[in-house]
Design an enzyme around this catalytic site. Structure first.
Site, PDB file in Angstrom:
ATOM      1  N   GLU A 754      -1.359  11.537  -5.516  1.00  0.00           N
ATOM      2  CA  GLU A 754      -1.435  10.617  -4.523  1.00  0.00           C
ATOM      3  C   GLU A 754      -0.695  11.893  -3.018  1.00  0.00           C
ATOM      4  O   GLU A 754       0.258  12.295  -3.302  1.00  0.00           O
ATOM      5  CB  GLU A 754       0.069   9.972  -5.360  1.00  0.00           C
ATOM      6  CG  GLU A 754      -0.177   8.381  -4.483  1.00  0.00           C
ATOM      7  CD  GLU A 754       1.744   8.228  -3.967  1.00  0.00           C
ATOM      8  OE1 GLU A 754       2.059   8.466  -2.633  1.00  0.00           O
ATOM      9  OE2 GLU A 754       2.421   8.141  -4.473  1.00  0.00           O
ATOM     10  N   CYS A 788       6.067   8.598   2.444  1.00  0.00           N
ATOM     11  CA  CYS A 788       5.219   8.298   2.511  1.00  0.00           C
ATOM     12  C   CYS A 788       4.145   7.085   2.808  1.00  0.00           C
ATOM     13  O   CYS A 788       3.077   6.611   3.733  1.00  0.00           O
ATOM     14  CB  CYS A 788       4.117   9.460   1.539  1.00  0.00           C
ATOM     15  SG  CYS A 788       4.633   8.594  -0.171  1.00  0.00           S
TER      16      CYS A 788
END
Ligand code: FAD
Length: 1013
Positions: A754, A788
């Site tokens: 990820e 993120c």
């Protein structure tokens, strides 16, 4: 400091209801209430509202229907759209694009609605609009698109039903006319608008309140504030940061503004009432009241016109009434107190659920609100020596009960209604010669300013539970409509039908409990924990030590994977409970080690708790053996089991939540886990691993392996015993890991990565600028942009770009930089010196290559409010900053910090329309999060369909994905999937096996022969 402390808002409602019932015992003759109110209801029903009135429209198109929702959407958005093309798109979208141009008049929903809207518009135009008033420019431009024109007009006229005038002069003239018809009417004027987002907004409101007060006074001094007109003010309009956590600024900035208005009102002897807003500001509002009362007592001791609104739907309403009375007595003043039921019920409920609060701060059964209203009314009448009560309601039963109670108390009081509501009932009431005086709350403003207010009123009029809605429905008998909230509750105290916030997910799992930082009782334990926790120094492992740990974990796999699934899941649930119980300690650790602000820490601990419970539940639901269909004489079983040692490598930006999510997912699937935390944040990870060991996860099933990525991380990934890698971090490191794994000669090792994103938010002209600015500030700058999911690229339609950027700049100027430990801090330092230097380099480059738009000013030397010792000096602060770039492609790389890039789109720009904009965003190659701000539903859907991203958020911020609600993770350069906190995650940690047994092999197919198959 105001000595009035309120009780905890989150108390069991049945206890509060019982107390209200006791307070009202023997005080009300309900048959007499009904006898008084029934004729009012009958009379109002005998003269139904005209077809263009809101009641009629809502009866035909309830807000729960598609048409009703369309009406709401149009009412909220259409009038602010600056360009004809978008206005047409929005109208077409809401009224049904497919047959938009077909002849209207069919029986189907959109057409009927259109016909009705148009008819309403024409009828209302004839009635209200002077000949000279030309249609606004938008209508002229639309020309032949009369449908849109009619809709615009209909919405304008709908709004006018609730506004007394476009400006205070017009409102005063209208009020004078109404007073001619109904002598004795009083008014309280309200200057409409959204809450302030910047100092500029606040100053504009201040100016408009001042101007209104001067107009109302007209240079005269009123004989008494009770008998004269007055003004209602919203504190959120006068300061953009009217929040508990900004207490010091509220007192230094907002208080003097209100004092100025108070003095104006006092000199003219007019009523000034502070409207009631959301419950998280309640304590703060009382503190302000106390400070203002001190001011009034000093400067205007004779003035009895100062007041505030109290919301009966709050669980603390009774305590508020008493506190207000005590404040009045302490300062030797008389207040005017408006009792309302409350206008933000839906917002309060949503907030409590989102934050996982212990209960709701408002009653969750309508009758409880009604009951609380009556109990508060009784209390107010009991404080007649210091309070002039003003009862604001449109409910005939409530009004009749108040009149009865008021007469019994022989205390002066008045009734209030909103302009455009409750006219019929009050018309009937005022026929009585001894009727109490009535004041009308009279909003004043232009079309653009009334939209939010209009939507509130639409909701209020359209909600099934509301009195005005039921009054318009002949099917509801007067007996039912006017039923006593006391009698029915006495026999069956009602528990709210809403689940408690912790029960949001039903029986599947408990929602993680949260903390209300606005509540002193909740914030206290966190601040205390900060004085206790210590972030001890950590020595990195060597590659050899990491190897030894791998050997232990490899050996431990057999035992751990053989544990029954239910046992592993139970350990996760116990861990979740322990973590929840130790929330303050973990929050404090996150403040100290990761420099996270308190709000972020609470969200992070809750996320970790949710991960434990969610993966426990998912494991039991999805990883159990499955029988598969097949031919007779054979059994087929699909079985999932752990792969071996899973290496989990997590980042510093969510050192607990991401760390915990990876680890517990791998564990519950039956793997042993080599857990490498980020080198910046090893301690919080260590504590979590210790917690898992405490609850029974064996040491040889889980090891905490601190160290640098290049040494420990690299050694773990390269280790031949590694059966899988779960990584969250940069795309570059993910690639490195992928190459290392590919280079090995052993088994093919799965990688779950990820990584980052170049996340965009698309804003079209139908979006509400205030909502956009809130979403942008949260998405781009919360956690100092170190998420993120954070917003990096704001794409604004050129038609609204200038005012939107100005509002954003104003909001950025109001953010507070400071140490993480300070409750007032919005933006804390970035993680370390290296990160700060990298960001400064990027910012320096942007200063050369892009257009600077806005920046949060760095505030030197600020007191650390409420922070304990060890808060640390705020080094490495990077103030939020925004730059404009020419085209989407100018954004090349993820910049992990509070740096926002803004690009315009629209006919004159590189991205001419929304389709090409999405294509350009896709071309960046990342695919994590995307924000969309539009009221055109089909447009939001089309964008979501075209966007190659993992998480799309419409009309909200784009951070803070909730486990099991918004499973998180992207595609392209943003990661491999599957999504964390989603239903497909655990499978990737498993190996699969089918077990096929030929049951006919030994002795034939007994089952078939006995007819059982
Ligand atoms: C003059 C005036 C001034 C006002 N000023 C303010 C103000 O400053 N701040 C503010 O917040 N509101 C204010 N209001 C709005 C007021 O709160 C609304 O008018 C009120 O919601 C309607 O109450 P009612 O008695 O007319 O209607 P009713 O239909 O009898 O009551 C509606 C009330 O019940 C509540 N309710 C609905 N469903 C439930 C449920 N399931 N559980 C619990 N409660 C439920 C609603 O939230 C609402 O408060 C003002 C109203 C007036 C008339």
């Amino acid at each position: 400091m105001n000595p009035e402390r309120l009780p905890n808002p989150y108390r069991p409602q049945p206890d509060l209801v019982a107390a209200d019932l006791a307070a009202l015992h023997g005080r009300l003759d309900w048959p007499a209430v009904m006898a008084a109110a029934t004729p009012w209801v009958q009379q109002v029903r005998a003269q139904p509202a005209p077809f263009w009135a809101l009641e009629s429209l809502l009866r035909e198109y309830p807000i729960s229907s598609a048409e009703g929702r369309a009406l709401m959407r149009l009412a909220e958005a259409l009038l602010r759209v600056p360009d004809a093309e978008t206005a047409i798109a929005l109208t077409a979208d809401q009224l049904g694009r497919a047959e938009f141009d077909a002849a209207s008049g069919d029986a189907d929903g959109p057409h009927r609605m259109l016909a009705s809207l148009s008819a309403s518009a024409i009828a209302l135009s004839k009635r209200f609009l002077p000949e000279s008033e030309k249609p606004p420019g938008l209508l002229q431009r639309l020309g032949s698109r009369t449908v849109v024109a009619a809709t615009v007009r209909a919405i304008q006229l709908l709004g006018r039903q609730f506004v007394l005038g476009r400006h205070i002069g017009e409102a005063l003239a209208e009020a004078a006319e109404q007073r001619n018809a109904t002598p004795g009417l009083r008014f309280s004027y309200d200057m409409l608008g959204e809450g302030a987002r910047s100092e500029r907004d606040a100053e504009a409101y201040l100016g408009s309140y001042r101007g209104a007060l001067e107009h109302i006074a007209g240079g005269r001094v009123a004989a008494s504030p009770q008998a004269a007109d007055g003004i209602s003010i919203k504190l959120s309009a006068l300061f953009s940061r009217y929040e508990v956590l900004q207490r010091a600024r509220v007192f230094s900035t907002l208080l003097p503004r209100v004092q100025g208005l108070v003095s104006l009102a006092a000199r003219a002897n007019l009523n000034l009432t502070i409207d009631a807003e959301e419950s998280d500001r309640l304590e703060l509002s009382l503190d302000l009241l106390d400070a203002l009362a001190g001011f009034v007592a000093r400067e205007h001791p004779q003035w009895a016109g100062f007041g505030l609104a109290v919301q009966a739907y709050q669980t603390r309403a009774g305590a508020v009434v008493d506190a207000v009375a005590r404040i009045a007595r302490r300062h030797g003043l008389r207040f005017m107190v408006r009792l309302v039921k409350g206008a933000y019920w839906d917002t309060e409920v949503k907030r409590a659920q989102e934050l996982g609060l212990p209960d709701y701060p408002v009653f969750t059964a309508k009758r409880h609100t009604d009951l609380s209203y009556l109990a508060c009314a009784q209390a107010l009448l009991g404080h007649a020596d210091v309070i002039y009560p003003q009862f604001a309601t449109h409910n005939a039963a409530t009004i009749a009960a108040i009149v009865q109670m008021g007469r019994a108390a022989a205390a002066p009081f008045e009734l209030q209604r909103l302009h455009g509501m409750g006219e019929g009932i009050y018309r009937e009431l005022l026929r009585a010669p001894d009727a109490p005086p009535l004041r009308i709350y009279a909003p004043v403003g232009e079309h653009r300013d009334l939209l939010a207010y209009l939507v509130r009123r639409l909701l209020e009029n359209g909600a099934n539970s509301s009195f005005v809605h039921q009054l318009a429905d002949d099917a509801v008998s007067p007996d039912l409509l006017l039923a006593s909230p006391l009698v029915s509750l006495m026999h069956a105290p009602e528990v709210g039908a809403l689940p408690l916030p912790v029960d949001l997910y039903g029986s599947a799992r408990r929602n993680a409990s949260g903390v209300d930082l606005a509540c002193a009782a909740h914030a206290g334990p966190l601040l205390q924990a900060l004085t206790r926790v210590q972030v001890e120094p950590v020595t990195d492992l060597t590659a050899a030590e990491a190897g030894a740990a791998m050997a232990r974990l490899d050996a431990g796999f057999v035992d751990w994977s053989a544990r029954p699934l239910a046992e592993r899941a139970a350990l996760l649930r116990t861990a979740a409970d322990r973590l929840e119980a130790r929330l303050p300690e973990f929050c404090a650790l996150l403040v100290q080690e990761a420099r996270k602000t308190w709000g972020d820490t609470v969200a992070e601990v809750r996320e970790a708790v949710d991960f434990c419970r969610y993966y426990a539940q998912q494991a039991e639901e999805r990883l159990a053996d499955q029988t598969l269909p097949g031919p007779t004489g054979e059994s087929n079983l699909l079985r999932l089991h752990g792969r071996g040692v899973f290496v989990c490598i997590s980042p510093w930006n969510f050192p607990l939540a991401i760390f915990a999510g990876q680890v517990v997912a791998a564990l519950v699937a039956g793997n042993t886990v080599a857990a490498k935390p980020a080198e910046q944040t090893p301690v919080v990870a260590r504590r979590f691993v210790a917690l898992l060991h405490e609850v029974g996860v064996p040491a040889d099933a889980l090891a905490w392996l601190p160290g640098r990525g290049e040494t420990v991380g690299a050694a773990l990934v390269a280790d031949a015993r590694t059966a899988g890698v779960c990584f969250t971090g940069s795309t570059a490191v993910a690639r490195l890991i992928q190459r290392t794994l590919a280079a090995g000669d052993g088994p093919i090792v799965p990688l779950i990565a990820e990584t980052g994103g170049l996340n965009a938010m698309i804003v079209d002209p139908t979006a509400l600028p205030e909502q956009v600015v809130d979403a942008v500030v949260q998405s781009a700058f919360r956690s100092a942009g170190q998420r993120c999911s954070a917003l990096r690229l704001l794409c604004v339609h050129e038609g609204i770009a200038e005012p939107l950027i100005a509002m954003l700049a104003g909001a950025m100027a109001e953010l507070r930089l400071g140490p993480a430990a300070d409750l007032a801090t919005d933006v804390a330092p970035v993680i370390d010196a290296e990160a700060a230097a990298g960001l400064q380099r990027h910012i320096a480059r942007l200063r050369q290559e892009a257009r600077w738009l806005a920046e949060t000013p760095a505030v030197a030397e600020r007191a650390v409010e409420g922070a304990g010792a060890g808060a640390g000096a705020p080094a490495h602060l990077v103030p939020p900053v925004a730059f404009e770039i020419a085209r989407v492609a100018d954004l090349k790389e993820e910049v992990f910090g509070p740096v926002l890039h803004v690009v315009r789109w629209g006919p004159g720009q590189a991205a001419r329309d929304v389709e090409s904009l999405v294509a350009q965003i896709n071309a960046l190659g990342y695919g994590l999060t995307l924000g969309v701000q539009t009221r055109i539903d089909s447009r939001a859907q089309r964008i979501a369909d075209a966007a190659r991203v993992g998480n799309v958020y419409v009309n909200r911020n784009m951070i803070g994905a909730v486990v099991g609600v918004q499973p998180f993770g992207g595609e392209g350069r943003s990661g491999t999937g599957p999504k964390a906190g989603g239903p497909h995650y655990l499978y990737r940690f498993c190996a699969e096996q089918t077990l096929t047994i030929n049951t006919a092999a030994a002795g034939g197919n007994a089952e078939l022969l006995s007819g059982g198959a």
